[in-house]
Write a protein that holds these residues in place. Structure first.
Motif, PDB file in Angstrom:
ATOM      1  N   GLN A 104       0.846  -1.189   0.000  1.00 53.41           N
ATOM      2  CA  GLN A 104       0.000   0.000   0.000  1.00 53.41           C
ATOM      3  C   GLN A 104       0.878   1.234   0.000  1.00 53.41           C
ATOM      4  OE1 GLN A 104      -2.297   0.005   3.624  1.00 53.41           O
ATOM      5  NE2 GLN A 104      -0.767   1.161   4.716  1.00 53.41           N
ATOM      6  N   PHE A 105       0.275   2.358  -0.336  1.00 56.78           N
ATOM      7  CA  PHE A 105       0.961   3.638  -0.215  1.00 56.78           C
ATOM      8  C   PHE A 105      -0.050   4.716   0.134  1.00 56.78           C
ATOM      9  CE2 PHE A 105       0.005   3.236  -4.762  1.00 56.78           C
ATOM     10  CZ  PHE A 105      -0.567   4.465  -5.070  1.00 56.78           C
ATOM     11  N   GLU A 106       0.454   5.808   0.682  1.00 52.88           N
ATOM     12  CA  GLU A 106      -0.378   6.960   1.015  1.00 52.88           C
ATOM     13  C   GLU A 106       0.008   8.116   0.112  1.00 52.88           C
ATOM     14  OE1 GLU A 106      -1.556   9.909   4.733  1.00 52.88           O
ATOM     15  OE2 GLU A 106      -0.057   8.339   5.026  1.00 52.88           O
ATOM     16  N   ILE A 107      -0.976   8.735  -0.519  1.00 58.66           N
ATOM     17  CA  ILE A 107      -0.732   9.889  -1.376  1.00 58.66           C
ATOM     18  C   ILE A 107      -0.582  11.118  -0.490  1.00 58.66           C
ATOM     19  CG2 ILE A 107      -1.644  11.341  -3.216  1.00 58.66           C
ATOM     20  CD1 ILE A 107      -3.227   8.872  -4.181  1.00 58.66           C
ATOM     21  N   LEU A 108       0.611  11.729  -0.530  1.00 59.89           N
ATOM     22  CA  LEU A 108       0.880  12.927   0.262  1.00 59.89           C
ATOM     23  C   LEU A 108       0.643  14.203  -0.529  1.00 59.89           C
ATOM     24  CD1 LEU A 108       4.198  11.709   1.935  1.00 59.89           C
ATOM     25  CD2 LEU A 108       1.869  11.587   2.858  1.00 59.89           C
ATOM     26  N   TYR A 109       0.914  14.147  -1.837  1.00 59.36           N
ATOM     27  CA  TYR A 109       0.715  15.306  -2.714  1.00 59.36           C
ATOM     28  C   TYR A 109       0.385  14.794  -4.101  1.00 59.36           C
ATOM     29  CZ  TYR A 109       1.613  19.499  -5.437  1.00 59.36           C
ATOM     30  OH  TYR A 109       1.477  20.558  -6.288  1.00 59.36           O
ATOM     31  N   LEU A 110      -0.551  15.466  -4.784  1.00 54.75           N
ATOM     32  CA  LEU A 110      -0.950  15.036  -6.114  1.00 54.75           C
ATOM     33  C   LEU A 110      -1.425  16.240  -6.916  1.00 54.75           C
ATOM     34  CD1 LEU A 110      -1.574  12.671  -8.086  1.00 54.75           C
ATOM     35  CD2 LEU A 110      -3.851  12.583  -7.048  1.00 54.75           C
ATOM     36  N   ASP A 111      -0.836  16.425  -8.106  1.00 51.95           N
ATOM     37  CA  ASP A 111      -1.358  17.395  -9.061  1.00 51.95           C
ATOM     38  C   ASP A 111      -1.205  16.798 -10.464  1.00 51.95           C
ATOM     39  OD1 ASP A 111       1.267  17.869  -9.934  1.00 51.95           O
ATOM     40  OD2 ASP A 111       1.439  19.791  -8.911  1.00 51.95           O
ATOM     41  N   GLU A 112      -1.329  17.622 -11.502  1.00 51.80           N
ATOM     42  CA  GLU A 112      -1.285  17.118 -12.874  1.00 51.80           C
ATOM     43  C   GLU A 112       0.099  16.626 -13.281  1.00 51.80           C
ATOM     44  OE1 GLU A 112      -2.584  20.212 -12.152  1.00 51.80           O
ATOM     45  OE2 GLU A 112      -4.654  19.509 -12.158  1.00 51.80           O
ATOM     46  N   GLU A 113       1.155  17.048 -12.580  1.00 54.03           N
ATOM     47  CA  GLU A 113       2.519  16.709 -12.978  1.00 54.03           C
ATOM     48  C   GLU A 113       3.252  15.814 -11.990  1.00 54.03           C
ATOM     49  OE1 GLU A 113       4.787  20.165 -13.899  1.00 54.03           O
ATOM     50  OE2 GLU A 113       3.242  21.015 -15.161  1.00 54.03           O
ATOM     51  N   ILE A 114       2.943  15.910 -10.705  1.00 50.81           N
ATOM     52  CA  ILE A 114       3.737  15.231  -9.681  1.00 50.81           C
ATOM     53  C   ILE A 114       2.836  14.493  -8.697  1.00 50.81           C
ATOM     54  CG2 ILE A 114       5.325  15.591  -7.743  1.00 50.81           C
ATOM     55  CD1 ILE A 114       6.431  17.967  -9.198  1.00 50.81           C
ATOM     56  N   ARG A 115       3.332  13.311  -8.266  1.00 51.36           N
ATOM     57  CA  ARG A 115       2.687  12.577  -7.177  1.00 51.36           C
ATOM     58  C   ARG A 115       3.774  12.240  -6.165  1.00 51.36           C
ATOM     59  NH1 ARG A 115       0.400   7.184  -9.056  1.00 51.36           N
ATOM     60  NH2 ARG A 115       2.585   6.611  -9.024  1.00 51.36           N
ATOM     61  N   ILE A 116       3.536  12.552  -4.902  1.00 52.59           N
ATOM     62  CA  ILE A 116       4.455  12.205  -3.826  1.00 52.59           C
ATOM     63  C   ILE A 116       3.721  11.245  -2.907  1.00 52.59           C
ATOM     64  CG2 ILE A 116       5.851  13.045  -1.905  1.00 52.59           C
ATOM     65  CD1 ILE A 116       6.013  15.743  -3.350  1.00 52.59           C
ATOM     66  N   ILE A 117       4.363  10.095  -2.658  1.00 51.86           N
ATOM     67  CA  ILE A 117       3.732   9.067  -1.835  1.00 51.86           C
ATOM     68  C   ILE A 117       4.685   8.607  -0.742  1.00 51.86           C
ATOM     69  CG2 ILE A 117       2.326   8.224  -3.765  1.00 51.86           C
ATOM     70  CD1 ILE A 117       4.261   5.757  -3.804  1.00 51.86           C
ATOM     71  N   GLN A 118       4.095   7.980   0.289  1.00 50.31           N
ATOM     72  CA  GLN A 118       4.859   7.264   1.295  1.00 50.31           C
ATOM     73  C   GLN A 118       4.389   5.817   1.248  1.00 50.31           C
ATOM     74  OE1 GLN A 118       4.359   8.492   5.376  1.00 50.31           O
ATOM     75  NE2 GLN A 118       6.161   7.347   6.042  1.00 50.31           N
ATOM     76  N   THR A 119       5.339   4.900   1.078  1.00 49.60           N
ATOM     77  CA  THR A 119       4.976   3.491   0.970  1.00 49.60           C
ATOM     78  C   THR A 119       4.633   2.923   2.343  1.00 49.60           C
ATOM     79  OG1 THR A 119       7.226   2.653   1.289  1.00 49.60           O
ATOM     80  CG2 THR A 119       6.578   3.222  -0.975  1.00 49.60           C
ATOM     81  N   GLN A 121       6.163   0.687   3.776  1.00 45.29           N
ATOM     82  CA  GLN A 121       7.412   0.430   4.492  1.00 45.29           C
ATOM     83  C   GLN A 121       8.060   1.716   4.997  1.00 45.29           C
ATOM     84  OE1 GLN A 121       6.960  -0.632   1.240  1.00 45.29           O
ATOM     85  NE2 GLN A 121       6.404  -2.738   1.684  1.00 45.29           N
ATOM     86  N   GLY A 122       7.449   2.873   4.703  1.00 46.74           N
ATOM     87  CA  GLY A 122       7.975   4.141   5.200  1.00 46.74           C
ATOM     88  C   GLY A 122       8.865   4.891   4.226  1.00 46.74           C
ATOM     89  N   TYR A 123       9.064   4.377   3.011  1.00 46.03           N
ATOM     90  CA  TYR A 123       9.869   5.074   2.013  1.00 46.03           C
ATOM     91  C   TYR A 123       9.026   6.127   1.300  1.00 46.03           C
ATOM     92  CZ  TYR A 123      13.142   1.229   2.655  1.00 46.03           C
ATOM     93  OH  TYR A 123      14.001   0.323   3.185  1.00 46.03           O
ATOM     94  N   TYR A 124       9.693   7.134   0.754  1.00 48.95           N
ATOM     95  CA  TYR A 124       9.025   8.188  -0.003  1.00 48.95           C
ATOM     96  C   TYR A 124       9.389   8.056  -1.469  1.00 48.95           C
ATOM     97  CZ  TYR A 124       7.987  10.325   4.468  1.00 48.95           C
ATOM     98  OH  TYR A 124       7.523  10.551   5.732  1.00 48.95           O
ATOM     99  N   ALA A 125       8.458   8.394  -2.352  1.00 45.59           N
ATOM    100  CA  ALA A 125       8.708   8.372  -3.785  1.00 45.59           C
ATOM    101  C   ALA A 125       8.071   9.601  -4.410  1.00 45.59           C
ATOM    102  CB  ALA A 125       8.134   7.108  -4.415  1.00 45.59           C
ATOM    103  N   VAL A 126       8.778  10.177  -5.377  1.00 45.13           N
ATOM    104  CA  VAL A 126       8.269  11.300  -6.158  1.00 45.13           C
ATOM    105  C   VAL A 126       8.131  10.811  -7.589  1.00 45.13           C
ATOM    106  CG1 VAL A 126       8.675  13.653  -6.959  1.00 45.13           C
ATOM    107  CG2 VAL A 126       9.405  12.975  -4.659  1.00 45.13           C
ATOM    108  N   ASN A 127       6.922  10.798  -8.110  1.00 46.00           N
ATOM    109  CA  ASN A 127       6.655  10.356  -9.467  1.00 46.00           C
ATOM    110  C   ASN A 127       6.253  11.565 -10.300  1.00 46.00           C
ATOM    111  OD1 ASN A 127       5.211   8.046  -7.522  1.00 46.00           O
ATOM    112  ND2 ASN A 127       6.720   7.289  -8.974  1.00 46.00           N
ATOM    113  N   MET A 128       6.921  11.715 -11.454  1.00 42.27           N
ATOM    114  CA  MET A 128       6.620  12.832 -12.345  1.00 42.27           C
ATOM    115  C   MET A 128       6.015  12.295 -13.634  1.00 42.27           C
ATOM    116  SD  MET A 128      10.013  15.189 -11.634  1.00 42.27           S
ATOM    117  CE  MET A 128      10.394  15.106 -13.310  1.00 42.27           C
ATOM    118  N   ARG A 129       4.963  12.955 -14.104  1.00 46.25           N
ATOM    119  CA  ARG A 129       4.330  12.571 -15.361  1.00 46.25           C
ATOM    120  C   ARG A 129       5.171  13.120 -16.506  1.00 46.25           C
ATOM    121  NH1 ARG A 129      -0.998  11.164 -16.192  1.00 46.25           N
ATOM    122  NH2 ARG A 129      -1.430  11.924 -14.096  1.00 46.25           N
TER     123      ARG A 129
END
Length: 135
Positions: A104-119, A121-129
């Motif tokens: 599972q993951f938790e969405i911390l920030y989301l817009d049209e270009e970027i998604r920031i999540i916390q997994t 396991q406690g890791y963070y990921a920044v995904n860019m479209r």
């Protein structure tokens, strides 16, 4: 501003030299795609539960190897470029009735270009479209 930070970060090889992936002469690779199903509860819409539903193996090769008409060309391409040659012509997709929890993951920030999540396991990921899909 986050997009500018990541855009300024280039790809480099082990020597620290900048590498342009589109100019690479031996542009062969095997892409492993994990197919997941995502669900969120209306009470907690930012928590996403993932379920593994399948996988796919796809090969990409240079344009010269895509014109394999004879067995001789196929064998020489296989020896020079490896299994990506086979998977470019015959991708493998595995899906079945069994679905396995994948995390599972938790969405911390989301817009049209970027998604920031916390997994989970406690890791963070920044995904860019990207404008141009890479697969």
């Amino acid at each position: 501003w986050i997009t500018n930070i990541f855009s300024s970060m280039g790809t480099s090889n082990d020597n620290g030299d900048e590498v342009d992936e589109e100019d690479n002469d031996n542009n062969t690779r095997i892409l492993q795609k994990v197919k997941c199903q995502a669900k969120a509860n209306p009470n907690k819409p930012c928590i996403v539960q993932l379920t593994l539903v399948g996988l796919e193996l796809v090969g990409t090769t240079s344009t010269s190897s895509n014109n394999m008409n004879s067995n001789n060309n196929f064998l020489s391409s296989l020896l020079s470029e490896g299994p990506a040659t086979i998977l470019s012509k015959n991708p493998i997709t595995v899906e079945g009735p069994l679905k396995v929890p994948f995390g599972q993951f938790e969405i911390l920030y989301l817009d049209e270009e970027i998604r920031i999540i916390q997994t989970g396991q406690g890791y963070y990921a920044v995904n860019m479209r990207e404008n141009k899909p890479w697969f």
